[in-house]
Design an enzyme around this catalytic site. Structure first.
Site, PDB file in Angstrom:
ATOM      1  N   ILE A   1      13.360  -9.995   1.286  1.00 37.35           N
ATOM      2  CA  ILE A   1      14.383  -9.152   1.928  1.00 37.35           C
ATOM      3  C   ILE A   1      15.281  -9.965   2.868  1.00 37.35           C
ATOM      4  CG2 ILE A   1      13.170  -6.934   1.730  1.00 37.35           C
ATOM      5  CD1 ILE A   1      12.336  -7.327   4.735  1.00 37.35           C
TER       6      ILE A   1
ATOM      7  N   ASP B   1     -14.482  -8.082  19.972  1.00 37.58           N
ATOM      8  CA  ASP B   1     -13.311  -7.214  19.851  1.00 37.58           C
ATOM      9  C   ASP B   1     -12.034  -7.987  19.502  1.00 37.58           C
ATOM     10  OD1 ASP B   1     -12.173  -4.752  19.831  1.00 37.58           O
ATOM     11  OD2 ASP B   1     -12.341  -4.384  21.983  1.00 37.58           O
TER      12      ASP B   1
ATOM     13  N   THR C   1       6.113   2.345  12.921  1.00 35.49           N
ATOM     14  CA  THR C   1       4.717   2.637  13.250  1.00 35.49           C
ATOM     15  C   THR C   1       4.603   3.275  14.627  1.00 35.49           C
ATOM     16  OG1 THR C   1       2.608   1.574  13.780  1.00 35.49           O
ATOM     17  CG2 THR C   1       4.556   0.225  14.063  1.00 35.49           C
ATOM     18  N   ASP C   2       3.527   4.007  14.834  1.00 40.68           N
ATOM     19  CA  ASP C   2       3.276   4.582  16.169  1.00 40.68           C
ATOM     20  C   ASP C   2       2.879   3.490  17.171  1.00 40.68           C
ATOM     21  OD1 ASP C   2       0.727   4.008  15.194  1.00 40.68           O
ATOM     22  OD2 ASP C   2      -0.097   6.002  15.573  1.00 40.68           O
ATOM     23  N   GLU C   3       2.562   2.295  16.669  1.00 38.19           N
ATOM     24  CA  GLU C   3       2.094   1.239  17.565  1.00 38.19           C
ATOM     25  C   GLU C   3       3.195   0.745  18.502  1.00 38.19           C
ATOM     26  OE1 GLU C   3      -0.401  -1.736  15.717  1.00 38.19           O
ATOM     27  OE2 GLU C   3      -1.056  -0.314  14.204  1.00 38.19           O
TER      28      GLU C   3
ATOM     29  N   LYS D   1       8.067  -4.634  15.162  1.00 38.88           N
ATOM     30  CA  LYS D   1       8.515  -3.338  14.614  1.00 38.88           C
ATOM     31  C   LYS D   1       9.434  -2.642  15.618  1.00 38.88           C
ATOM     32  CE  LYS D   1       7.343  -1.622  11.179  1.00 38.88           C
ATOM     33  NZ  LYS D   1       7.807  -1.735   9.759  1.00 38.88           N
TER      34      LYS D   1
ATOM     35  N   TYR E   1       2.708  -7.651  16.237  1.00 35.33           N
ATOM     36  CA  TYR E   1       3.162  -6.787  15.145  1.00 35.33           C
ATOM     37  C   TYR E   1       3.993  -5.610  15.658  1.00 35.33           C
ATOM     38  CZ  TYR E   1       2.704  -2.806  11.948  1.00 35.33           C
ATOM     39  OH  TYR E   1       2.944  -1.671  11.218  1.00 35.33           O
TER      40      TYR E   1
ATOM     41  N   ASN F   1     -13.560   4.804  15.778  1.00 36.77           N
ATOM     42  CA  ASN F   1     -13.969   3.913  14.675  1.00 36.77           C
ATOM     43  C   ASN F   1     -15.454   4.036  14.349  1.00 36.77           C
ATOM     44  OD1 ASN F   1     -11.365   2.956  14.555  1.00 36.77           O
ATOM     45  ND2 ASN F   1     -11.790   1.123  15.778  1.00 36.77           N
TER      46      ASN F   1
ATOM     47  N   PHE G   1       0.821  -1.219   0.000  1.00 36.35           N
ATOM     48  CA  PHE G   1       0.000   0.000   0.000  1.00 36.35           C
ATOM     49  C   PHE G   1       0.854   1.269   0.000  1.00 36.35           C
ATOM     50  CE2 PHE G   1      -2.138   2.796   3.390  1.00 36.35           C
ATOM     51  CZ  PHE G   1      -2.706   3.642   2.459  1.00 36.35           C
TER      52      PHE G   1
HETATM   53  P1  NAD Z   1       1.478  -3.723   3.070  1.00 36.06           P
HETATM   54  O1  NAD Z   1       1.156  -4.936   3.876  1.00 36.06           O
HETATM   55  O2  NAD Z   1       0.420  -3.122   2.215  1.00 36.06           O
HETATM   56  O3  NAD Z   1       2.729  -4.009   2.126  1.00 36.06           O
HETATM   57  C1  NAD Z   1       3.826  -4.761   2.544  1.00 36.06           C
HETATM   58  C2  NAD Z   1       4.620  -5.146   1.303  1.00 36.06           C
HETATM   59  O4  NAD Z   1       5.815  -5.841   1.708  1.00 36.06           O
HETATM   60  C3  NAD Z   1       3.861  -6.110   0.362  1.00 36.06           C
HETATM   61  O5  NAD Z   1       3.973  -5.661  -0.970  1.00 36.06           O
HETATM   62  C4  NAD Z   1       4.560  -7.450   0.567  1.00 36.06           C
HETATM   63  O6  NAD Z   1       4.538  -8.267  -0.598  1.00 36.06           O
HETATM   64  C5  NAD Z   1       5.978  -6.986   0.903  1.00 36.06           C
HETATM   65  N1  NAD Z   1       6.713  -7.981   1.693  1.00 36.06           N
HETATM   66  C6  NAD Z   1       6.265  -8.662   2.791  1.00 36.06           C
HETATM   67  N2  NAD Z   1       7.211  -9.505   3.226  1.00 36.06           N
HETATM   68  C7  NAD Z   1       8.283  -9.366   2.391  1.00 36.06           C
HETATM   69  C8  NAD Z   1       9.560  -9.957   2.341  1.00 36.06           C
HETATM   70  N3  NAD Z   1       9.942 -10.875   3.246  1.00 36.06           N
HETATM   71  N4  NAD Z   1      10.413  -9.566   1.370  1.00 36.06           N
HETATM   72  C9  NAD Z   1      10.041  -8.637   0.450  1.00 36.06           C
HETATM   73  N5  NAD Z   1       8.830  -8.044   0.447  1.00 36.06           N
HETATM   74  C10 NAD Z   1       7.959  -8.399   1.413  1.00 36.06           C
HETATM   75  O7  NAD Z   1       2.011  -2.661   4.140  1.00 36.06           O
HETATM   76  P2  NAD Z   1       1.861  -1.064   4.178  1.00 36.06           P
HETATM   77  O8  NAD Z   1       0.570  -0.736   4.809  1.00 36.06           O
HETATM   78  O9  NAD Z   1       2.204  -0.490   2.862  1.00 36.06           O
HETATM   79  O10 NAD Z   1       3.008  -0.712   5.222  1.00 36.06           O
HETATM   80  C11 NAD Z   1       4.324  -0.361   4.798  1.00 36.06           C
HETATM   81  C12 NAD Z   1       5.178  -0.057   6.014  1.00 36.06           C
HETATM   82  O11 NAD Z   1       4.587   0.989   6.783  1.00 36.06           O
HETATM   83  C13 NAD Z   1       5.327  -1.240   6.964  1.00 36.06           C
HETATM   84  O12 NAD Z   1       6.658  -1.282   7.417  1.00 36.06           O
HETATM   85  C14 NAD Z   1       4.368  -0.932   8.106  1.00 36.06           C
HETATM   86  O13 NAD Z   1       4.831  -1.489   9.315  1.00 36.06           O
HETATM   87  C15 NAD Z   1       4.425   0.594   8.121  1.00 36.06           C
HETATM   88  N6  NAD Z   1       3.203   1.252   8.642  1.00 36.06           N
HETATM   89  C16 NAD Z   1       2.010   1.120   7.992  1.00 36.06           C
HETATM   90  C17 NAD Z   1       0.873   1.785   8.473  1.00 36.06           C
HETATM   91  C18 NAD Z   1      -0.454   1.704   7.766  1.00 36.06           C
HETATM   92  O14 NAD Z   1      -1.416   2.348   8.221  1.00 36.06           O
HETATM   93  N7  NAD Z   1      -0.583   0.995   6.672  1.00 36.06           N
HETATM   94  C19 NAD Z   1       0.971   2.573   9.630  1.00 36.06           C
HETATM   95  C20 NAD Z   1       2.203   2.659  10.277  1.00 36.06           C
HETATM   96  C21 NAD Z   1       3.315   2.015   9.764  1.00 36.06           C
HETATM   97  P1  TYD Z   2      -6.692  -1.565  11.041  1.00 34.40           P
HETATM   98  O1  TYD Z   2      -7.101  -0.934   9.757  1.00 34.40           O
HETATM   99  O2  TYD Z   2      -6.535  -3.040  11.121  1.00 34.40           O
HETATM  100  O3  TYD Z   2      -5.364  -0.817  11.545  1.00 34.40           O
HETATM  101  P2  TYD Z   2      -4.591  -0.854  13.010  1.00 34.40           P
HETATM  102  O4  TYD Z   2      -4.822  -2.160  13.647  1.00 34.40           O
HETATM  103  O5  TYD Z   2      -3.170  -0.679  12.572  1.00 34.40           O
HETATM  104  O6  TYD Z   2      -5.096   0.328  13.786  1.00 34.40           O
HETATM  105  O7  TYD Z   2      -7.777  -1.173  12.137  1.00 34.40           O
HETATM  106  C1  TYD Z   2      -8.125   0.190  12.393  1.00 34.40           C
HETATM  107  C2  TYD Z   2      -9.121   0.200  13.540  1.00 34.40           C
HETATM  108  O8  TYD Z   2     -10.347  -0.390  13.067  1.00 34.40           O
HETATM  109  C3  TYD Z   2      -8.701  -0.637  14.736  1.00 34.40           C
HETATM  110  O9  TYD Z   2      -9.117   0.018  15.930  1.00 34.40           O
HETATM  111  C4  TYD Z   2      -9.434  -1.951  14.552  1.00 34.40           C
HETATM  112  C5  TYD Z   2     -10.710  -1.525  13.837  1.00 34.40           C
HETATM  113  N1  TYD Z   2     -11.289  -2.517  12.912  1.00 34.40           N
HETATM  114  C6  TYD Z   2     -12.642  -2.882  13.007  1.00 34.40           C
HETATM  115  O10 TYD Z   2     -13.394  -2.374  13.872  1.00 34.40           O
HETATM  116  N2  TYD Z   2     -13.127  -3.812  12.118  1.00 34.40           N
HETATM  117  C7  TYD Z   2     -12.338  -4.378  11.153  1.00 34.40           C
HETATM  118  O11 TYD Z   2     -12.830  -5.245  10.394  1.00 34.40           O
HETATM  119  C8  TYD Z   2     -10.967  -3.972  11.047  1.00 34.40           C
HETATM  120  C9  TYD Z   2     -10.062  -4.565   9.986  1.00 34.40           C
HETATM  121  C10 TYD Z   2     -10.489  -3.042  11.939  1.00 34.40           C
END
Ligand code: NAD
Ligand code: TYD
Length: 340
Positions: free
Chosen positions: A63, A274, A126-128, A156, A152, A251, A14
């Site tokens: 990777i 939950d 991540t902020d998590e 991280k 997760y 949410n 993403f």
């Molecule tokens: P995503 O799950 O959409 O994409 C992850 C990508 O990594 C995929 O294309 C997958 O094929 C690839 N991948 C997984 N394992 C691999 C491996 N071993 N070798 C090579 N490629 C591999 O994730 P995203 O939402 O785009 O998140 C990207 C980064 O941002 C992550 O590090 C995540 O921890 C961080 N992040 C995401 C969010 C969010 O809201 N999406 C928030 C905070 C931090």
């Molecule tokens: P998510 O998109 O999984 O991100 P994160 O766990 O990183 O915050 O979830 C966002 C919020 O939405 C989280 O509080 C969990 C909630 N959630 C639901 O209520 N229903 C769902 O089906 C999903 C996927 C998430």
């Protein structure tokens, strides 16, 4: 200006795919190598618009593959590391996948960057890692102690500490960013916003976890990409930057907004058990990024949310295939896990 080669990991995911679009637009003179394993989360459909560009190259691989990573790092000036197992519910089902990619994979990349002359490295976190806030007071700053509460974020956090050790012990010029929940185009349908939008488009209900009071601080993915750009170009080695907007929404309120945008009512909400250990509130203090690097979000939350919903409405071809057997099997297991 010097033309750079970026090695982007997880560029078929993403945020990575949005970042590649963004970077090729903003820095058309640079080259990008995208290393991605194409797990369930990796999707080359997200990169159709750029795949023919001469300065873009895709490499399918893991990777954790030392030989491949060393070979690719030797060609790069900057490593931008997104690849991860990124979904809490999936990692809760199978924690080991996060050790492989999030911890060992990050180590292999950091080690290669060090071996090839200490290359500039940006690590996306991540902020998590900070745990959660239990009240509506306070924010996570860069000084907040780490306190991850599930698999997760624990993986991280480990990778962040590892990156910092490469800076301190090996002199690797590393920066780290810890961002809040992203949303926008090309996000997998397993995450809240895409799942709810596409379910509503299909006339299905949306599974709201618990009482829906959990709060997230939402960041439009394009604003996130602009922040990463600033950090790569102007960030200080060894530093961490928090990225967030203070657009905090419960949410249930977000769900109501989505129902309205899709012309549905509350009868489309299905209250489900939950998530275990569900973090209550995340909120980011991004003062450092704003004052040191001049970042501000460009998009207002409501505008960005509408753009995102429109994107899913006009790109059914992109998300339809993701609602496949593998996905429904995962949903079934996740439901079972939460009801155990
Ligand atoms: P995503 O799950 O959409 O994409 C992850 C990508 O990594 C995929 O294309 C997958 O094929 C690839 N991948 C997984 N394992 C691999 C491996 N071993 N070798 C090579 N490629 C591999 O994730 P995203 O939402 O785009 O998140 C990207 C980064 O941002 C992550 O590090 C995540 O921890 C961080 N992040 C995401 C969010 C969010 O809201 N999406 C928030 C905070 C931090
Ligand atoms: P998510 O998109 O999984 O991100 P994160 O766990 O990183 O915050 O979830 C966002 C919020 O939405 C989280 O509080 C969990 C909630 N959630 C639901 O209520 N229903 C769902 O089906 C999903 C996927 C998430």
């Amino acid at each position: 200006m010097h033309h750079k080669t970026l090695l982007v990991t997880g560029g078929a995911g993403f945020i990575g795919s949005n970042f590649i679009h963004y970077w090729l637009e903003e820095h058309p003179e640079d080259r990008i190598i995208n290393l991605d394993k194409l797990t369930y989360a990796g999707n080359l459909d997200s990169l159709r618009d750029v795949e023919e560009k001469p300065n873009y190259r895709f490499v399918k691989g893991d990777i954790c593959d030392k030989n491949l990573v060393n070979h690719l790092v030797s060609d790069a000036d900057v490593i931008v590391h997104f690849a991860a197992e990124s979904h809490n519910d999936r990692v809760n089902l199978d924690p080991e996948i996060a050790i492989h990619t999030n911890i060992i994979g990050t180590h292999v990349l950091l080690d290669a960057a060090h071996r090839h002359g200490n290359k500039r490295f940006h690590h996306i976190s991540t902020d998590e890692v900070f745990g959660h806030l239990e009240t509506e007071e306070g924010f996570f700053s860069e000084e907040t102690p780490y306190n991850p509460r599930s698999f997760y974020p624990a993986s991280k956090a480990a990778s962040d500490y590892w990156a910092r050790a490469y800076f301190k012990i090996k002199g690797l010029p590393v920066t780290i960013s810890n961002c809040s929940n992203n949303f926008g185009p090309y996000q997998h349908v397993e995450k809240l916003i895409p799942l709810f939008v596409t379910n509503l488009m299909e006339g299905k209900k949306v599974p709201l976890y618990g009482d829906g009071s959990n709060i997230r601080d939402w960041l439009y993915v394009i604003d996130h990409c602009r922040a990463i750009d600033l950090i790569i170009r102007r960030g200080k080695a060894g530093e961490t930057y928090n990225i967030g907007t203070n657009y905090e929404v419960a949410n249930v309120d977000l769900t109501m907004k989505l129902l309205e945008l899709l012309g549905r009512d509350e009868s489309s909400i299905k209250r489900v058990k939950d998530r275990k250990g569900h973090d209550w509130r995340y909120a980011i203090d991004a003062t450092k990024l704003k004052s040191e690097l001049g970042w501000e979000p460009e998009y207002r939350f409501n505008e960005a949310l509408e753009r995102t919903v429109d994107w899913y409405k006009t790109n059914e071809w992109w998300w339809k295939k993701l609602k496949n057997d593998e996905f429904y099997e995962y949903c079934r297991k996740n439901y079972q896990e939460n009801n155990r």
